[in-house]
Write a protein that holds these residues in place. Structure first.
Motif, short mmCIF file in Angstrom:
data_model
loop_
_atom_site.label_atom_id
_atom_site.label_comp_id
_atom_site.label_asym_id
_atom_site.label_seq_id
_atom_site.Cartn_x
_atom_site.Cartn_y
_atom_site.Cartn_z
N ALA B 78 0.80 -1.24 0.20
CA ALA B 78 -0.02 0.03 -0.05
C ALA B 78 0.99 1.16 -0.06
O ALA B 78 0.75 2.16 -0.76
N GLU B 88 -6.51 6.17 -4.25
CA GLU B 88 -7.41 5.11 -3.53
C GLU B 88 -6.92 3.94 -3.76
O GLU B 88 -6.15 3.63 -4.55
N LEU B 89 -7.03 3.15 -2.68
CA LEU B 89 -6.65 1.78 -2.53
C LEU B 89 -7.89 0.82 -2.42
O LEU B 89 -8.68 1.01 -1.51
N VAL B 91 -8.63 -2.72 -1.16
CA VAL B 91 -7.81 -3.64 -0.41
C VAL B 91 -8.81 -4.83 -0.37
O VAL B 91 -9.80 -4.75 0.30
N ILE B 113 -3.85 -0.12 7.05
CA ILE B 113 -3.93 0.39 5.73
C ILE B 113 -4.53 1.84 5.86
O ILE B 113 -4.24 2.59 5.09
N VAL B 114 -5.60 1.88 6.56
CA VAL B 114 -6.40 2.87 6.54
C VAL B 114 -5.80 4.26 7.18
O VAL B 114 -5.61 5.30 6.53
N CYS B 117 -3.34 5.46 4.60
CA CYS B 117 -4.20 6.08 3.45
C CYS B 117 -4.49 7.60 4.19
O CYS B 117 -4.27 8.66 3.39
N ARG B 123 -7.92 7.22 -0.33
CA ARG B 123 -9.28 6.78 0.16
C ARG B 123 -9.09 5.16 0.20
O ARG B 123 -8.30 4.66 -0.75
N CYS B 124 -9.52 4.68 1.17
CA CYS B 124 -9.37 3.27 1.30
C CYS B 124 -10.78 2.56 1.12
O CYS B 124 -11.65 2.81 1.89
N VAL B 150 -12.81 2.43 7.04
CA VAL B 150 -12.60 2.68 5.69
C VAL B 150 -13.61 3.69 5.03
O VAL B 150 -14.53 4.03 5.47
#
Lengths: 295, 226
Positions: B78, B88-89, B91, B113-114, B117, B123-124, B150
Motif C-alpha cells: 500500500a 485510492e486503494l 484492499v 492500511i486505513v 491512507c 481513500r481506502c 474505510v
C-alpha cells in the motif's frame, strides 16, 4: 542448430501426438508407472542447499528429458513430485492444518499456500521433511519488483523454503524483456540469499507460444530454479504441449512445475513424462489414490 | 453529459494488461470523466503520471485478488502504491481470518492500511468478496471494515465465483453509515446493471474497461431517444 518458432511448433505438436498415443496405449494397461525409476537422479542444487531430495527430470536413453515409455513410479516416489496446494482466498486455519497433516502423512515435497499461512505451516511441519512453498505476486504478477522482493523476504522469514512467483505478464506482452528479467532476478536473488528455491510462474494460458519460450528463457537467464506453467487462477491450467515446449526452452537441467487442473493420476504421469519435475495439485489425495489403484 | 460516468472506476486489472492498454484506459477516463481508473500496482506510476491534474483518481488494487498476503506485506504494498501516485486503494480483506472468527485480525489488517491512507490523503476501499461469504459473514465483514475506518465497502474483486448483486449492495448500504460509500464491482456489463446497482445504493461502480464504454454508449442512446 537454430530453430524458428514454426519448426518448434510443428515439432512440439508431433511430440504431443506421440506422447498421447503412448499414453492411450498405456492407460489400457494397469501397471503404468509403478516401480524403480533408475533413470531418475537427484537434484544436486537442492542437496547443496540442504533441501530434501527432489527428483530430477526423467530422461530417455538419449539423455533427453521427458518422453519415456517405460518409466515407472511408485506411489511413494510420486508423492515426491507433488506440491500439495491450497490457495483459495477463504482457506481456514482448520483446512491449512489438515493440508499439513496430509502432506506429512503422504510425504509430499511441500505444501503450497498463500503467504499469510506460511507461519502456521512452518510450525505444523517442523522436522517433518515437508517443505513450505509460498506464492508471491500471486496470481496476477502485477505488483512491482520491490513489493515482490519484500513479500519473498517475509515469506522466507516466516518459514518458506520455496517461492512461486508470478512474472510481470504485461511487460512480457509489451516486449519489455529487461523489466521481466530484472523482476525475476531480484526475487531469485532474495530467495537464493536466504537458501530458498525460486519457481517462476509464466501463466502460459495467457501467452502465445513465442511468449512462453521467451518467458522461460528470461527465467533461466535470471537464475531461477524452476519454470511453472500456471497459477491455477488463469483462464487455463497446465497442458502437455506447454510442458514440452517449456522443457525445450529451458533445456534438461532446470526444473519444470506443471500446475493448474491436474486432477488425476493419469494427468500427473502424463505431465511427468512430458518433462515436468514438480506437480502443483490440490487434488493430490485423489492422485495418490489413483497411483495406489494402478499398482 | 453522462450522469453515470462519475460513478465509474474504469477498471483494468487483468494480469496481462500492458502499459499501452493502461495509457488508453487513462485517455478514456479523461475523455469521459470517470471517477477513477482502477489498476494493478505495477501500473500505478504510469496512470498517476498520465492523470496528474485531471481530477481523476488512480485506484490501486492491494492484496489482490486473494487477500492472501500478511498485513505487513499489504502495508508495504500500500505504501509503495501511495508513493507511486495512487490516491485510492482497493484492499482485499483477510478472508480466512473472517471465516475463522478471528475478527481482530481482519480489522487490524484493514486499519493499518486505513491509517496509511490518511497520512497520504488517500481513500481506502475494503473488498469483502461477498460471493464467498454467508449472510452473517457479510454483515460481520462490513461492520469490521466500517470499524477500521474505510471510506468504501466493496462487494467483489471480479475474480471470485460471482460479482456484485443487488441483494449484496442493498445489504451493505443498509449496514454502512452514510459517510461510507458502497462500491459494486464484478459482472456489471450493461446500463441496466449499472442503474440497478445505483438504485440499490451503490455510490461507486467498478466496471471493466470495455463494459464501461459500452454502458456510456447505451446511456447516450437512451438520452437521445427517451
Amino acid at each position: 542448430m537454430q530453430l524458428d518458432s514454426k519448426t518448434i511448433d510443428s515439432l512440439v505438436e508431433e511430440i504431443t501426438r506421440q506422447v498421447l498415443t503412448v499414453l492411450k496405449e498405456q492407460s489400457s494397461r494397469s501397471d503404468v508407472f509403478q516401480q524403480a525409476t533408475d533413470t531418475m537422479s537427484s537434484c544436486s542444487r537442492c542437496e547443496e542447499r540442504g533441501a530434501q531430495h527432489l527428483p530430477k527430470t526423467i530422461r530417455d536413453d538419449t539423455g533427453r528429458p521427458g518422453v519415456l515409455s517405460d518409466a515407472r513410479i511408485t506411489a511413494q516416489e510420486l508423492a515426491r513430485y507433488i506440491d500439495h496446494t491450497l490457495l483459495k482466498p477463504d482457506a481456514t486455519y482448520a483446512q491449512i492444518s489438515q493440508l499439513c497433516e496430509e502432506a506429512r502423512q503422504y510425504g509430499f515435497v511441500t505444501v503450497c499456500v498463500n503467504p499469510v499461512h506460511v507461519r502456521l505451516c512452518a510450525q505444523l511441519l517442523r522436522g517433518s521433511g515437508v517443505g513450505i512453498c509460498s506464492v508471491v505476486g500471486f496470481p496476477l504478477g502485477a505488483t512491482p519488483t520491490n513489493v515482490k522482493c519484500y513479500e519473498t523476504q517475509q515469506a522466507i522469514s516466516d518459514g518458506a523454503t520455496e517461492i512461486d512467483m508470478v512474472i510481470n505478464i504485461g511487460a512480457l506482452k509489451s516486449k519489455d524483456y529487461d523489466s521481466v528479467r530484472e523482476d525475476i532476478a531480484a526475487v531469485v536473488r532474495t530467495c537464493h540469499n536466504h537458501g530458498a528455491i525460486c519457481k517462476v510462474i509464466i501463466e502460459a494460458a495467457l501467452l502465445t507460444d513465442d511468449e512462453k519460450i521467451k518467458a522461460c528463457q528470461l527465467a533461466k537467464e535470471a537464475g531461477a530454479d524452476y519454470v511453472k506453467t500456471s497459477t491455477g487462477f488463469g483462464p487455463g491450467g497446465a497442458t502437455l504441449h506447454d510442458v514440452m515446449l517449456m522443457r525445450q526452452a529451458v533445456g534438461p537441467d532446470m526444473g519444470i512445475k506443471a500446475a493448474g487442473g491436474i486432477r488425476t493420476y493419469q494427468d500427473t504421469v502424463a505431465m511427468i513424462k512430458a518433462g515436468a519435475t514438480r506437480i502443483g495439485a490440490s487434488a493430490s489425495l485423489k492422485i495418490m489414490e489413483g497411483a495406489r489403484s494402478a499398482s | 453529459m453522462s450522469r453515470i460516468a462519475s460513478y465509474i472506476d474504469h477498471t483494468l486489472v487483468r494480469a496481462d494488461a500492458t502499459p499501452e492498454q493502461i495509457a488508453r484506459l487513462c485517455r478514456e477516463a479523461c475523455e469521459h470523466r470517470f471517477a477513477a481508473v482502477a489498476v494493478n500496482e505495477v501500473h500505478v506510476h504510469l496512470a498517476g503520471r498520465l492523470l496528474r491534474g485531471t481530477g481523476i483518481s488512480v485506484a490501486c488494487a492491494i492484496g489482490f485478488p486473494l487477500g492472501g498476503t500478511s498485513t505487513w506485506v499489504k502495508w508495504y504494498e500500500a505504501r509503495s502504491a501511495l508513493r507511486g501516485g495512487a490516491n485510492e486503494l482497493d484492499v482485499m480483506i483477510y478472508l480466512g481470518a473472517l471465516k475463522d472468527g478471528r475478527y481482530d485480525l481482519v480489522e487490524h489488517d484493514l486499519s493499518a492500511i486505513v491509517r496509511l491512507c490518511r497520512d497520504y490523503g488517500a481513500r481506502c476501499k475494503a473488498i469483502l468478496e461477498c460471493a464467498l461469504l454467508t449472510e452473517d459473514e457479510k454483515v460481520r465483514a462490513c461492520q469490521l471494515a466500517v470499524a477500521a475506518g474505510v471510506d468504501f465497502v466493496k462487494t467483489s474483486t471480479g475474480y471470485g465465483p460471482s460479482g456484485a448483486t443487488v441483494h449484496d449492495v442493498t445489504l451493505l448500504r443498509r449496514l454502512a453509515p452514510p459517510t461510507v460509500g458502497v462500491k459494486a464491482a464484478g459482472g456489471i456489463r450493461t446500463y441496466a446493471d449499472a442503474i440497478a446497482m445505483i438504485e440499490a445504493g451503490a455510490t461507486r461502480l467498478g466496471v471493466s474497461a470495455q463494459a464501461s464504454l459500452q454502458i456510456l454508449s447505451e446511456e447516450r442512446l437512451l438520452l437521445e431517444n427517451p
